[in-house]
Design an enzyme around this catalytic site. Structure first.
Site, PDB file in Angstrom:
ATOM      1  N   LYS A  80       0.855  -1.196   0.000  1.00  0.00           N
ATOM      2  CA  LYS A  80       0.000   0.000   0.000  1.00  0.00           C
ATOM      3  C   LYS A  80       0.884   1.237   0.000  1.00  0.00           C
ATOM      4  CE  LYS A  80      -4.446   1.018   0.299  1.00  0.00           C
ATOM      5  NZ  LYS A  80      -5.552   0.305  -0.337  1.00  0.00           N
ATOM      6  N   GLY A 180     -26.757   1.171   1.472  1.00  0.00           N
ATOM      7  CA  GLY A 180     -25.851   1.853   0.545  1.00  0.00           C
ATOM      8  C   GLY A 180     -26.080   1.453  -0.896  1.00  0.00           C
ATOM      9  N   GLY A 182     -24.638   2.784  -3.721  1.00  0.00           N
ATOM     10  CA  GLY A 182     -23.631   3.474  -4.527  1.00  0.00           C
ATOM     11  C   GLY A 182     -23.213   2.618  -5.703  1.00  0.00           C
ATOM     12  N   VAL A 184     -21.355  -0.005  -6.020  1.00  0.00           N
ATOM     13  CA  VAL A 184     -21.476  -1.454  -5.839  1.00  0.00           C
ATOM     14  C   VAL A 184     -22.905  -1.832  -5.440  1.00  0.00           C
ATOM     15  CG1 VAL A 184     -20.641  -3.476  -4.580  1.00  0.00           C
ATOM     16  CG2 VAL A 184     -19.048  -1.635  -5.151  1.00  0.00           C
ATOM     17  N   TYR A 186     -25.820  -0.486  -5.827  1.00  0.00           N
ATOM     18  CA  TYR A 186     -26.887  -0.389  -6.827  1.00  0.00           C
ATOM     19  C   TYR A 186     -26.795  -1.531  -7.849  1.00  0.00           C
ATOM     20  CZ  TYR A 186     -30.752   1.862  -9.085  1.00  0.00           C
ATOM     21  OH  TYR A 186     -32.004   2.118  -9.570  1.00  0.00           O
TER      22      TYR A 186
HETATM   23  P1  NAD Z   1     -19.969   4.560  -3.129  1.00  0.00           P
HETATM   24  O1  NAD Z   1     -19.398   5.773  -2.465  1.00  0.00           O
HETATM   25  O2  NAD Z   1     -20.238   4.597  -4.587  1.00  0.00           O
HETATM   26  O3  NAD Z   1     -21.346   4.141  -2.401  1.00  0.00           O
HETATM   27  C1  NAD Z   1     -21.577   4.216  -1.041  1.00  0.00           C
HETATM   28  C2  NAD Z   1     -23.059   4.518  -0.866  1.00  0.00           C
HETATM   29  O4  NAD Z   1     -23.353   4.460   0.517  1.00  0.00           O
HETATM   30  C3  NAD Z   1     -23.450   5.899  -1.363  1.00  0.00           C
HETATM   31  O5  NAD Z   1     -24.606   5.804  -2.180  1.00  0.00           O
HETATM   32  C4  NAD Z   1     -23.726   6.676  -0.070  1.00  0.00           C
HETATM   33  O6  NAD Z   1     -24.709   7.685  -0.234  1.00  0.00           O
HETATM   34  C5  NAD Z   1     -24.199   5.556   0.849  1.00  0.00           C
HETATM   35  N1  NAD Z   1     -24.072   5.842   2.268  1.00  0.00           N
HETATM   36  C6  NAD Z   1     -23.091   6.524   2.920  1.00  0.00           C
HETATM   37  N2  NAD Z   1     -23.343   6.568   4.235  1.00  0.00           N
HETATM   38  C7  NAD Z   1     -24.493   5.878   4.424  1.00  0.00           C
HETATM   39  C8  NAD Z   1     -25.275   5.553   5.572  1.00  0.00           C
HETATM   40  N3  NAD Z   1     -24.923   5.943   6.783  1.00  0.00           N
HETATM   41  N4  NAD Z   1     -26.388   4.815   5.388  1.00  0.00           N
HETATM   42  C9  NAD Z   1     -26.760   4.408   4.167  1.00  0.00           C
HETATM   43  N5  NAD Z   1     -26.080   4.698   3.045  1.00  0.00           N
HETATM   44  C10 NAD Z   1     -24.957   5.425   3.182  1.00  0.00           C
HETATM   45  O7  NAD Z   1     -18.982   3.351  -2.744  1.00  0.00           O
HETATM   46  P2  NAD Z   1     -18.872   1.948  -3.463  1.00  0.00           P
HETATM   47  O8  NAD Z   1     -17.764   1.993  -4.435  1.00  0.00           O
HETATM   48  O9  NAD Z   1     -20.230   1.483  -3.879  1.00  0.00           O
HETATM   49  O10 NAD Z   1     -18.350   1.042  -2.244  1.00  0.00           O
HETATM   50  C11 NAD Z   1     -19.232   0.642  -1.211  1.00  0.00           C
HETATM   51  C12 NAD Z   1     -18.450  -0.102  -0.146  1.00  0.00           C
HETATM   52  O11 NAD Z   1     -17.786  -1.228  -0.728  1.00  0.00           O
HETATM   53  C13 NAD Z   1     -17.339   0.739   0.516  1.00  0.00           C
HETATM   54  O12 NAD Z   1     -17.205   0.335   1.856  1.00  0.00           O
HETATM   55  C14 NAD Z   1     -16.094   0.331  -0.270  1.00  0.00           C
HETATM   56  O13 NAD Z   1     -14.914   0.511   0.492  1.00  0.00           O
HETATM   57  C15 NAD Z   1     -16.382  -1.122  -0.512  1.00  0.00           C
HETATM   58  N6  NAD Z   1     -15.666  -1.675  -1.681  1.00  0.00           N
HETATM   59  C16 NAD Z   1     -15.867  -1.152  -2.909  1.00  0.00           C
HETATM   60  C17 NAD Z   1     -15.181  -1.676  -4.006  1.00  0.00           C
HETATM   61  C18 NAD Z   1     -15.382  -1.122  -5.387  1.00  0.00           C
HETATM   62  O14 NAD Z   1     -14.932  -1.743  -6.360  1.00  0.00           O
HETATM   63  N7  NAD Z   1     -16.060   0.009  -5.555  1.00  0.00           N
HETATM   64  C19 NAD Z   1     -14.309  -2.751  -3.821  1.00  0.00           C
HETATM   65  C20 NAD Z   1     -14.140  -3.292  -2.541  1.00  0.00           C
HETATM   66  C21 NAD Z   1     -14.821  -2.736  -1.480  1.00  0.00           C
END
Ligand code: NAD
Length: 363
Positions: A80, A180, A182, A184, A186
Site C-alpha cells: 500500500k 448503501g 452506490g 457497488v 446499486y
Molecule cells: P460509493 O461511495 O459509490 O457508495 C456508497 C453509498 O453508501 C453511497 O450511495 C452513499 O450515499 C451511501 N451511504 C453513505 N453513508 C451511508 C449511511 N450511513 N447509510 C446508508 N447509506 C450510506 O462506494 P462503493 O464503491 O459502492 O463502495 C461501497 C463499499 O464497498 C465501501 O465500503 C467500499 O470501500 C467497498 N468496496 C468497494 C469496491 C469497489 O470496487 N467500488 C471494492 C471493494 C470494497
C-alpha cells in the site's frame, strides 16, 4: 512505536519513505509480504494528522492486501502507498511522477492502483514513469471501473452464502436488505432483482433510493432502521464497522453478505455472529472482485477471463464455509486461516529451485 518490533510482529518486509522537496511529495510505501508475487495495493492520498498515523495506515492496509490477494487465489502479495496531503489541494503532475519514479525504483516488488483520494488520471501520471501501476485509463490497458466486477463478486458470494445459510443458492423470493446504493450496492441490487429477490434498501442519497423503488420495486427504510429489517440476508455496502455492539442485538437476518470494507467493528463481533448462527461472508473475500479485475491488467486485460475469476468467488466462499464448519471457527477466522495456509504452502513449493520457473522465489 518501535517500528522494527512492529514489522517483526506482523512479518512485514519493507517500508519505503519517499520524499521530494520540489513536488512536495511525502509518501510511505509499505510492502507486507511478496511470497505469492509482487505486492499490489492502492495509493491513498489523505491529510493525515501525523506521520505515525500515515505509517500505521500504510502498514495496516498493506497487510490487509496480503490476505485479500491470497484468499482470492491471486499470485500477488500485499502492499500500500499513502501520500500525505490533501487530495483537493496538493495534487500535481510533479508529485505523481515523482511517486512513479520511486515505484519504478522498486523494480516491480510493488504495483500501485487507485484508492481513496486518487483517480485514474493520477494513475496515468504515475504511468508516465513506471509500468508498475494498474487502474490507468483504458487507452493504457485498464479494465475500467472495478465496481461492476466487485458487485458481481458480491452477488456470487451472496449466492454461496445463501446455499449454506438458507439451503439453496437461489435468491428468488429471498429478502435482501441493502445499506448503501452506490457504485457497488446499486449494481448488486440490480442482480438480486434480476434473480427474483425482494429488496429492502436505505441510503443517505434519496435519489438512489427513489430509483431503486422505481426500477426494482424496492421497499425503502430509514438510515437507522436497516439493521432492524427482518430479512434473509443483510448486505452492508456503505460503511465500515457497521457490525458492532449497537447493531448486532437488532439483527433479524440469517446471513450477512455485502461489499463494505472492515464490516466487523472488532473480531469479537465476528465471534458473536458465529455463536448466534448468523453466517457472515468475510468482507475481504466477498468484495475481492474489483481487485481480481485490476490484477487481470497485469496479464493484458481480458474482460471474459476477469469475469471467470470473479465468478469463482462462489467456490472460494463455499470452501471457506467448509473450513469454518470443519474447524469449528468463525467464518472471518476461516478466511484468515485459508489465506495464511496458502502463503505457507507456496513458501514450501517455491523452496525447490527450478531454472526458468515463471514464479521466482521471492524470499
Ligand atoms: P460509493 O461511495 O459509490 O457508495 C456508497 C453509498 O453508501 C453511497 O450511495 C452513499 O450515499 C451511501 N451511504 C453513505 N453513508 C451511508 C449511511 N450511513 N447509510 C446508508 N447509506 C450510506 O462506494 P462503493 O464503491 O459502492 O463502495 C461501497 C463499499 O464497498 C465501501 O465500503 C467500499 O470501500 C467497498 N468496496 C468497494 C469496491 C469497489 O470496487 N467500488 C471494492 C471493494 C470494497
Amino acid at each position: 512505536m518501535e517500528l522494527f518490533d512492529y514489522l517483526s510482529e506482523y512479518d512485514y518486509e519493507q517500508v519505503i519513505y519517499c520524499h521530494d522537496k520540489a513536488s512536495g511529495l511525502k509518501a510511505i510505501i509499505a510492502i507486507h509480504d511478496t511470497t505469492l508475487g509482487p505486492a499490489l495495493g492502492g495509493c491513498r492520498m489523505w491529510p493525515y494528522a501525523s506521520e505515525e498515523e500515515a505509517l500505521l495506515d500504510a502498514l495496516r492496509l498493506s497487510r490487509g492486501m496480503t490476505y485479500k490477494a491470497a484468499a482470492a487465489g491471486l499470485n500477488l502479495g500485499g502492499g500500500k502507498t499513502v501520500v500525505i496531503g490533501d487530495a483537493k489541494k496538493d495534487k500535481s503532475e510533479a508529485l505523481f511522477r515523482s511517486l512513479g519514479r520511486y515505484i519504478q525504483s522498486l523494480g516491480g516488488r510493488y504495483i500501485t492502483a487507485e484508492d481513496v483520494g486518487t483517480t485514474v488520471s493520477d494513475m496515468d501520471m504515475i504511468h508516465t514513469e513506471t509500468t508498475f501501476v494498474t487502474g490507468v485509463s483504458k487507452a493504457y490497458g485498464s479494465g475500467g471501473n472495478p465496481s461492476p466486477m466487485t458487485a458481481f463478486g458480491v452477488f456470487r458470494g451472496m449466492q454461496a452464502t445463501a446455499k449454506v445459510a438458507l439451503g439453496s443458492d437461489d435468491l428468488s423470493g429471498k429478502t435482501v436488505a441493502i445499506q448503501g446504493l452506490g457504485s457497488v450496492g446499486y449494481a448488486l441490487a440490480q442482480q438480486i432483482h434480476d434473480a427474483g429477490g425482494k429488496l429492502v434498501v436505505t441510503d443517505i442519497n434519496p435519489d438512489a433510493v427513489m430509483r431503486a423503488k422505481e426500477e426494482f420495486g424496492a421497499e425503502a427504510v430509514g438510515i437507522q432502521e436497516i439493521f432492524d429489517v427482518r430479512c434473509d440476508i443483510l448486505a452492508p455496502c456503505a460503511l465500515g464497522a457497521v457490525l458492532n455492539d449497537q447493531t448486532l442485538p437488532k439483527l433479524k437476518c440469517k446471513a450477512i453478505a455485502g461489499s463494505a470494507n472492515n464490516q466487523l467493528g472488532e473480531a469479537r463481533h465476528g465471534d458473536w455472529l458465529h455463536s448466534h448462527g448468523i453466517l457472515y461472508a468475510p468482507d475481504y473475500v466477498i468484495n475481492s472482485g474489483g481487485l481480481i479485475n485490476v490484477a487481470d491488467e497485469l496479464e493484458g486485460y481480458q474482460a471474459d477471463r476477469a469475469m471467470k475469476k470473479v465468478d469463482n468467488i462462489y467456490n472460494i466462499m463455499l470452501e471457506l464455509y467448509a473450513v469454518s464448519e470443519r474447524e469449528s471457527i468463525p467464518s472471518y477466522a476461516a478466511a484468515d486461516h485459508m489465506a495464511e495456509e496458502r502463503i505457507q504452502l507456496m513458501q514450501q513449493v517455491r523452496s525447490t529451485f527450478v531454472q526458468g520457473s515463471r514464479t521466482v522465489l521471492q524470499k
